[in-house]
Scaffold this active site. Sequence first.
Site, PDB file in Angstrom:
ATOM      1  N   ASP A   3       4.101 -14.498  12.927  1.00  0.00           N
ATOM      2  CA  ASP A   3       3.862 -13.150  14.114  1.00  0.00           C
ATOM      3  C   ASP A   3       2.880 -13.339  12.858  1.00  0.00           C
ATOM      4  O   ASP A   3       2.372 -12.960  11.958  1.00  0.00           O
ATOM      5  CB  ASP A   3       4.739 -12.095  13.424  1.00  0.00           C
ATOM      6  CG  ASP A   3       5.134 -11.690  12.272  1.00  0.00           C
ATOM      7  OD1 ASP A   3       4.973 -12.064  11.373  1.00  0.00           O
ATOM      8  OD2 ASP A   3       5.080 -10.280  11.759  1.00  0.00           O
ATOM      9  N   GLU A  14       6.775 -10.606   9.294  1.00  0.00           N
ATOM     10  CA  GLU A  14       6.859 -10.038   8.618  1.00  0.00           C
ATOM     11  C   GLU A  14       5.679  -9.118   8.829  1.00  0.00           C
ATOM     12  O   GLU A  14       6.152  -7.738   7.598  1.00  0.00           O
ATOM     13  CB  GLU A  14       5.631 -11.099   7.371  1.00  0.00           C
ATOM     14  CG  GLU A  14       5.803 -11.151   6.030  1.00  0.00           C
ATOM     15  CD  GLU A  14       4.274 -10.265   5.753  1.00  0.00           C
ATOM     16  OE1 GLU A  14       4.190  -9.905   4.148  1.00  0.00           O
ATOM     17  OE2 GLU A  14       3.901  -9.989   6.985  1.00  0.00           O
TER      18      GLU A  14
HETATM   19  N1  BES Z   1      -0.332 -12.412   4.313  1.00  0.00           N
HETATM   20  C1  BES Z   1      -0.098 -10.043   3.598  1.00  0.00           C
HETATM   21  C2  BES Z   1       0.255  -9.437   2.281  1.00  0.00           C
HETATM   22  C3  BES Z   1      -1.629  -9.972   1.101  1.00  0.00           C
HETATM   23  C4  BES Z   1      -2.533 -10.167   1.686  1.00  0.00           C
HETATM   24  C5  BES Z   1      -0.695  -9.989   0.373  1.00  0.00           C
HETATM   25  C6  BES Z   1      -3.427 -10.523   1.145  1.00  0.00           C
HETATM   26  C7  BES Z   1      -2.087 -10.599  -0.828  1.00  0.00           C
HETATM   27  C8  BES Z   1      -2.864 -10.758  -0.395  1.00  0.00           C
HETATM   28  C9  BES Z   1       0.721 -10.070   4.271  1.00  0.00           C
HETATM   29  O1  BES Z   1       1.518 -10.279   5.760  1.00  0.00           O
HETATM   30  C10 BES Z   1       0.715  -8.381   4.261  1.00  0.00           C
HETATM   31  O2  BES Z   1       0.193  -8.138   5.786  1.00  0.00           O
HETATM   32  N2  BES Z   1       2.088  -7.767   4.191  1.00  0.00           N
HETATM   33  C11 BES Z   1       1.699  -6.570   4.619  1.00  0.00           C
HETATM   34  C12 BES Z   1       3.459  -5.427   4.459  1.00  0.00           C
HETATM   35  C13 BES Z   1       4.196  -5.295   5.353  1.00  0.00           C
HETATM   36  C14 BES Z   1       3.525  -4.803   7.287  1.00  0.00           C
HETATM   37  C15 BES Z   1       4.883  -4.134   5.259  1.00  0.00           C
HETATM   38  C16 BES Z   1       0.879  -5.256   3.738  1.00  0.00           C
HETATM   39  O3  BES Z   1       0.875  -6.034   2.823  1.00  0.00           O
HETATM   40  O4  BES Z   1       0.500  -4.858   4.182  1.00  0.00           O
HETATM   41 MN    MN Z   2       0.857 -12.106   5.427  1.00  0.00          MN
HETATM   42 MN    MN Z   3       0.070  -9.473   7.334  1.00  0.00          MN
END
Ligand code: BES
Ligand code: MN
Ligand code: MN
Length: 462
Positions: free
Chosen positions: A90, A160
């Site tokens: 997603d 996610e």
């Molecule tokens: N891939 C990201 C998280 C990320 C990005 C970690 C860059 C380290 C470096 C993930 O898809 C994301 O965006 N996570 C969200 C979590 C939320 C939607 C529950 C976030 O971090 O905001």
């Molecule tokens: Mn991600």
């Molecule tokens: Mn993300």
Amino acid sequence: MERTQIQSYLNLNKERFLSELLDLLKIPSISAKPEHKSDMLKTAEAIKKSLIDAGADKVEICETKGYPVVYGEKIIDPDKPTVVVYGHYDVQPADPLDLWDSPPFEPVIKKTDIHPDGAIFARGSCDDKGQMYMHVKAFEIMMKTGTLPCNVKFMIEGEEEVGSPSLGPWIIENKEKLKGDIILISDTSIIANDIPSIDSGLRGLAYMEVEVTGPNRDLHSGVYGGAVANPINILCKMIASCHDENNHITIPGFYDQVHELSNEERAEMAKAPFDLDVFKKDLSIDEERGEKGYSTNERTGIRPTLDVNGIWGGYTGEGAKTVLPSKAFAKISMRLVPNQSSQTISELFKKHFETIAPNSVKVKVTAHHGGEPVVVPITSRGFISASKAMEETYGKKPIPTRSGGSIPIVALFKKELGMDSILFGFGLDSDALHSPNEHYGLFNFYKGIETIPLFYKYFTTK
Ligand code: BES
Ligand code: MN
Ligand code: MN
């Protein structure tokens, strides 16, 4: 020997790997928007097919309460270790659309200063379709060259970006199926294309929504203005009071559980190269800002934060409408560090907002999804294997770093499945994840595909 085999297969199939990824990026798999349900299912089908084509067995689309998980495996020998690959198909919503230089679901390749070999511009190119697909292609290479050294299981989810609400229950129901030795994830970043790094931690998250209600209806701002509480004014004041002059968060108890790093640990962290000028230039800001007493890397890596993600209310249309609104709203995220708990922090936030609200308004606080912070032991076999693999393909030892982002399911992998995760990301923070013009370097895509098989090799060989 093996490395040459892998490289020559990759070189022969580069164009096809890329065009397959571009096809995947054309499907707008936005989990947050119900109107994209059929695109979500189409993407899950496409991943299923790619796993079958690559040589996986028992490939299935597993139903959950929400969007399905795509599962596939290759068990070559039950006595060998098992790598469980996690990724997500997603993507974030693409708006604001007018800020994209090309349509978000019509991928194009363009060169940039940071990506002189070209980068794929599309929503999800880096986060996470491009990074997830590297694993499918690395697996294909190992299968087709006969170099897969251990067992592998794929678990690619579709929620996610909305907090993985269905994956938690799904892994609990499928503990036997998911049995393995390590979780391997490419969904984070490296410092720069010539400075490899591996995250040894992720922040947690508590995501709140606040609704402030003043009068029972929108009012004439002249007739009533000055005599009735304006919920937007009040909300702004409440939010502003959450930070003191040192940018410390003022919610009582907020820092009680925070794990403070020792001076030695902080000195170790400070060794990671960081160019403040590049950081400021990339964001077009004249000055950075954050909690007093901490460096930029510490502010994002080891310190908790509170940020408004959205705020609305009253009249926001064209021109002017003199109105004193009845309601004001804000979405507020708090990034958490070890050993804070998402639930505890959500409760403290709720209590604090209810306490500081003046009697002239009513305030309603609700918690959205959250997730717990994680740390990955850098002395573990998995981390060392990842480090060796990168050292071989980048020609430099990767630096352990702490990421500011969150992947909420990772803490549950540890708690429910007993497995550590290796945050084997290959993107760059400047790749505009969640922003307009998200992109992923071709260098990064191919480097990831080349490096992943080496992780398997080092993780398997004693
Ligand atoms: N891939 C990201 C998280 C990320 C990005 C970690 C860059 C380290 C470096 C993930 O898809 C994301 O965006 N996570 C969200 C979590 C939320 C939607 C529950 C976030 O971090 O905001
Ligand atoms: Mn991600
Ligand atoms: Mn993300």
